[in-house]
Write a protein that holds these residues in place. Structure first.
Motif, PDB file in Angstrom:
ATOM      1  N   GLY A 143      59.502 -35.449  14.696  1.00  0.00           N
ATOM      2  CA  GLY A 143      59.323 -35.446  16.144  1.00  0.00           C
ATOM      3  C   GLY A 143      60.606 -35.824  16.845  1.00  0.00           C
ATOM      4  O   GLY A 143      61.514 -36.415  16.249  1.00  0.00           O
ATOM      5  N   GLN A 144      60.695 -35.442  18.113  1.00  0.00           N
ATOM      6  CA  GLN A 144      61.885 -35.702  18.906  1.00  0.00           C
ATOM      7  C   GLN A 144      61.482 -36.336  20.225  1.00  0.00           C
ATOM      8  O   GLN A 144      60.437 -36.016  20.793  1.00  0.00           O
ATOM      9  CB  GLN A 144      62.629 -34.395  19.174  1.00  0.00           C
ATOM     10  N   THR A 145      62.334 -37.216  20.724  1.00  0.00           N
ATOM     11  CA  THR A 145      62.063 -37.888  21.990  1.00  0.00           C
ATOM     12  C   THR A 145      63.120 -37.529  23.024  1.00  0.00           C
ATOM     13  O   THR A 145      64.216 -37.079  22.681  1.00  0.00           O
ATOM     14  CB  THR A 145      62.036 -39.416  21.796  1.00  0.00           C
ATOM     15  N   ASP A 146      62.751 -37.747  24.278  1.00  0.00           N
ATOM     16  CA  ASP A 146      63.659 -37.559  25.410  1.00  0.00           C
ATOM     17  C   ASP A 146      64.284 -36.169  25.458  1.00  0.00           C
ATOM     18  O   ASP A 146      65.479 -36.019  25.699  1.00  0.00           O
ATOM     19  CB  ASP A 146      64.761 -38.628  25.414  1.00  0.00           C
ATOM     20  N   LEU A 147      63.470 -35.149  25.220  1.00  0.00           N
ATOM     21  CA  LEU A 147      63.958 -33.791  25.384  1.00  0.00           C
ATOM     22  C   LEU A 147      63.023 -33.043  26.324  1.00  0.00           C
ATOM     23  O   LEU A 147      61.915 -33.503  26.610  1.00  0.00           O
ATOM     24  CB  LEU A 147      64.082 -33.067  24.043  1.00  0.00           C
ATOM     25  N   GLU A 148      63.461 -31.905  26.824  1.00  0.00           N
ATOM     26  CA  GLU A 148      62.638 -31.115  27.736  1.00  0.00           C
ATOM     27  C   GLU A 148      61.447 -30.535  26.983  1.00  0.00           C
ATOM     28  O   GLU A 148      61.600 -29.995  25.888  1.00  0.00           O
ATOM     29  CB  GLU A 148      63.478 -29.983  28.338  1.00  0.00           C
ATOM     30  N   ILE A 149      60.265 -30.683  27.576  1.00  0.00           N
ATOM     31  CA  ILE A 149      59.053 -30.104  27.009  1.00  0.00           C
ATOM     32  C   ILE A 149      58.372 -29.264  28.078  1.00  0.00           C
ATOM     33  O   ILE A 149      58.553 -29.500  29.280  1.00  0.00           O
ATOM     34  CB  ILE A 149      58.095 -31.190  26.458  1.00  0.00           C
ATOM     35  N   SER A 150      57.598 -28.281  27.639  1.00  0.00           N
ATOM     36  CA  SER A 150      56.915 -27.387  28.572  1.00  0.00           C
ATOM     37  C   SER A 150      55.520 -27.061  28.081  1.00  0.00           C
ATOM     38  O   SER A 150      55.331 -26.765  26.891  1.00  0.00           O
ATOM     39  CB  SER A 150      57.693 -26.074  28.733  1.00  0.00           C
ATOM     40  N   PHE A 151      54.558 -27.109  28.990  1.00  0.00           N
ATOM     41  CA  PHE A 151      53.192 -26.642  28.753  1.00  0.00           C
ATOM     42  C   PHE A 151      52.492 -26.575  30.100  1.00  0.00           C
ATOM     43  O   PHE A 151      52.855 -27.275  31.041  1.00  0.00           O
ATOM     44  CB  PHE A 151      52.425 -27.547  27.774  1.00  0.00           C
ATOM     45  N   GLY A 152      51.500 -25.702  30.210  1.00  0.00           N
ATOM     46  CA  GLY A 152      50.674 -25.639  31.416  1.00  0.00           C
ATOM     47  C   GLY A 152      51.429 -25.420  32.706  1.00  0.00           C
ATOM     48  O   GLY A 152      51.042 -25.933  33.741  1.00  0.00           O
ATOM     49  N   ASP A 153      52.513 -24.654  32.678  1.00  0.00           N
ATOM     50  CA  ASP A 153      53.347 -24.373  33.851  1.00  0.00           C
ATOM     51  C   ASP A 153      54.185 -25.580  34.271  1.00  0.00           C
ATOM     52  O   ASP A 153      54.746 -25.590  35.362  1.00  0.00           O
ATOM     53  CB  ASP A 153      52.500 -23.861  35.020  1.00  0.00           C
ATOM     54  N   LEU A 154      54.249 -26.603  33.424  1.00  0.00           N
ATOM     55  CA  LEU A 154      55.095 -27.770  33.674  1.00  0.00           C
ATOM     56  C   LEU A 154      56.334 -27.692  32.787  1.00  0.00           C
ATOM     57  O   LEU A 154      56.251 -27.267  31.636  1.00  0.00           O
ATOM     58  CB  LEU A 154      54.369 -29.070  33.330  1.00  0.00           C
ATOM     59  N   THR A 155      57.458 -28.121  33.312  1.00  0.00           N
ATOM     60  CA  THR A 155      58.670 -28.339  32.532  1.00  0.00           C
ATOM     61  C   THR A 155      59.091 -29.772  32.831  1.00  0.00           C
ATOM     62  O   THR A 155      59.436 -30.100  33.961  1.00  0.00           O
ATOM     63  CB  THR A 155      59.779 -27.345  32.912  1.00  0.00           C
ATOM     64  N   LEU A 156      59.015 -30.626  31.808  1.00  0.00           N
ATOM     65  CA  LEU A 156      59.177 -32.065  31.999  1.00  0.00           C
ATOM     66  C   LEU A 156      60.335 -32.622  31.185  1.00  0.00           C
ATOM     67  O   LEU A 156      60.583 -32.192  30.062  1.00  0.00           O
ATOM     68  CB  LEU A 156      57.892 -32.786  31.592  1.00  0.00           C
ATOM     69  N   ASN A 157      60.980 -33.616  31.761  1.00  0.00           N
ATOM     70  CA  ASN A 157      62.043 -34.367  31.098  1.00  0.00           C
ATOM     71  C   ASN A 157      61.798 -35.859  31.298  1.00  0.00           C
ATOM     72  O   ASN A 157      61.213 -36.258  32.309  1.00  0.00           O
ATOM     73  CB  ASN A 157      63.408 -34.011  31.703  1.00  0.00           C
ATOM     74  N   SER A 158      62.263 -36.647  30.360  1.00  0.00           N
ATOM     75  CA  SER A 158      62.221 -38.100  30.553  1.00  0.00           C
ATOM     76  C   SER A 158      62.955 -38.434  31.839  1.00  0.00           C
ATOM     77  O   SER A 158      63.971 -37.809  32.165  1.00  0.00           O
ATOM     78  CB  SER A 158      62.889 -38.801  29.367  1.00  0.00           C
ATOM     79  N   GLY A 159      62.419 -39.402  32.588  1.00  0.00           N
ATOM     80  CA  GLY A 159      63.015 -39.803  33.853  1.00  0.00           C
ATOM     81  C   GLY A 159      62.361 -39.153  35.063  1.00  0.00           C
ATOM     82  O   GLY A 159      62.567 -39.601  36.190  1.00  0.00           O
ATOM     83  N   MET A 160      61.574 -38.092  34.843  1.00  0.00           N
ATOM     84  CA  MET A 160      60.803 -37.506  35.944  1.00  0.00           C
ATOM     85  C   MET A 160      59.597 -38.412  36.205  1.00  0.00           C
ATOM     86  O   MET A 160      59.434 -39.448  35.547  1.00  0.00           O
ATOM     87  CB  MET A 160      60.344 -36.083  35.578  1.00  0.00           C
ATOM     88  N   PHE A 161      58.733 -38.020  37.132  1.00  0.00           N
ATOM     89  CA  PHE A 161      57.556 -38.813  37.485  1.00  0.00           C
ATOM     90  C   PHE A 161      56.308 -37.946  37.417  1.00  0.00           C
ATOM     91  O   PHE A 161      56.341 -36.774  37.808  1.00  0.00           O
ATOM     92  CB  PHE A 161      57.728 -39.419  38.882  1.00  0.00           C
ATOM     93  N   VAL A 162      55.225 -38.529  36.934  1.00  0.00           N
ATOM     94  CA  VAL A 162      53.964 -37.810  36.806  1.00  0.00           C
ATOM     95  C   VAL A 162      52.867 -38.591  37.510  1.00  0.00           C
ATOM     96  O   VAL A 162      52.891 -39.833  37.545  1.00  0.00           O
ATOM     97  CB  VAL A 162      53.621 -37.545  35.320  1.00  0.00           C
ATOM     98  N   TYR A 163      51.907 -37.828  38.078  1.00  0.00           N
ATOM     99  CA  TYR A 163      50.776 -38.391  38.826  1.00  0.00           C
ATOM    100  C   TYR A 163      49.520 -37.694  38.324  1.00  0.00           C
ATOM    101  O   TYR A 163      49.455 -36.462  38.309  1.00  0.00           O
ATOM    102  CB  TYR A 163      50.966 -38.178  40.332  1.00  0.00           C
ATOM    103  N   VAL A 164      48.533 -38.488  37.921  1.00  0.00           N
ATOM    104  CA  VAL A 164      47.328 -37.955  37.303  1.00  0.00           C
ATOM    105  C   VAL A 164      46.107 -38.557  37.974  1.00  0.00           C
ATOM    106  O   VAL A 164      46.025 -39.776  38.171  1.00  0.00           O
ATOM    107  CB  VAL A 164      47.304 -38.311  35.788  1.00  0.00           C
TER     108      VAL A 164
END
Length: 178
Positions: A143-164
Motif C-alpha cells: 500500500g501507498q500513502t499520501d498519493l492522489e487517489i480517484s473514485f466516484g468522480d473524486l480526485t483526492l490528495n492528502s491535505g485536501m478537506f472532506v465533508y460527509v
C-alpha cells in the motif's frame, strides 16, 4: 440553514456547503453499482484528508490509524482509503477503528468494505464504506500513502478537506467551515 447561522463541524450540511462552494467535488451516489453507506456512530464528520491506496491489504490503514490523527489545529483528520472497490475483504474493523478513535481521527472513508459493523455502529467515529464482509484482509505490508487517489468522480490528495453527512461526500482544496 439560515444565513445567520454559521456552519461549524457539528451542524454543517453538505448541500449548503456545496451551494456556497460550487467548485467543490461531489462523490457520485452510485459507483459501478455500488454506493457508500454509513457504518460508524457519527453520520456527520469532516476534516483534512490523508490518503492511502491499498488493495485487499490493510497494513497501511492499521499503521496510519495507529498514529496521531490530529491536524495542526488539533482537529481530527479523515483517512480516505482507496481499496479499489474490492468487496472480497474488509479493510477496517472494530479494533482498528478503536485505534483511530484513541488517536483522534474524525473518520474513515473506505472505497471497499469494513467488518464488525454492529460494533462500528456504536463507536464514536464516522465510517463510510461501500459494504461489509466478515473476511479480514491479508497483511502483506503493501500500500501507498499520501498519493492522489480517484473514485466516484473524486480526485483526492492528502491535505485536501472532506465533508460527509447523510446527503453524501464532498471534497475541497480549502476548508469550507471554521
Amino acid at each position: 440553514m439560515s444565513e445567520s447561522t454559521a456552519m461549524n463541524k457539528e451542524n454543517f450540511v453538505t448541500c449548503d456547503l456545496l451551494d456556497a462552494n460550487p467548485e467543490s467535488q461531489v462523490c457520485l451516489p452510485n459507483i459501478e453499482g455500488k454506493s457508500f453507506h454509513s457504518f460508524g456512530a457519527k453520520d456527520k464528520f469532516c476534516g483534512e484528508i490523508v490518503t492511502v491506496k491499498c488493495f485487499e491489504d490493510n497494513s497501511r490503514v492499521k499503521a496510519l490509524l495507529n498514529s496521531d490523527g490530529k491536524d495542526n489545529n488539533g482537529e481530527g483528520k479523515v483517512l480516505v482509503v482507496d481499496g479499489g472497490g474490492s468487496m472480497r475483504c474488509a479493510l477496517l474493523g472494530d479494533m482498528i477503528a478503536q485505534s483511530a478513535i484513541d488517536n483522534g481521527w474524525a473518520g474513515v472513508i473506505v472505497y471497499g468494505c469494513v467488518r464488525d459493523v454492529d460494533d462500528l455502529a456504536q463507536m464514536d467515529i464516522g465510517v463510510k464504506a461501500l459494504g461489509c464482509i466478515p473476511r479480514k484482509s491479508t497483511r502483506r505490508d503493501e500500500g501507498q500513502t499520501d498519493l492522489e487517489i480517484s473514485f466516484g468522480d473524486l480526485t483526492l490528495n492528502s491535505g485536501m478537506f472532506v465533508y460527509v453527512d447523510n446527503n453524501g461526500i464532498i471534497a475541497s482544496d480549502k476548508p469550507l467551515i471554521d
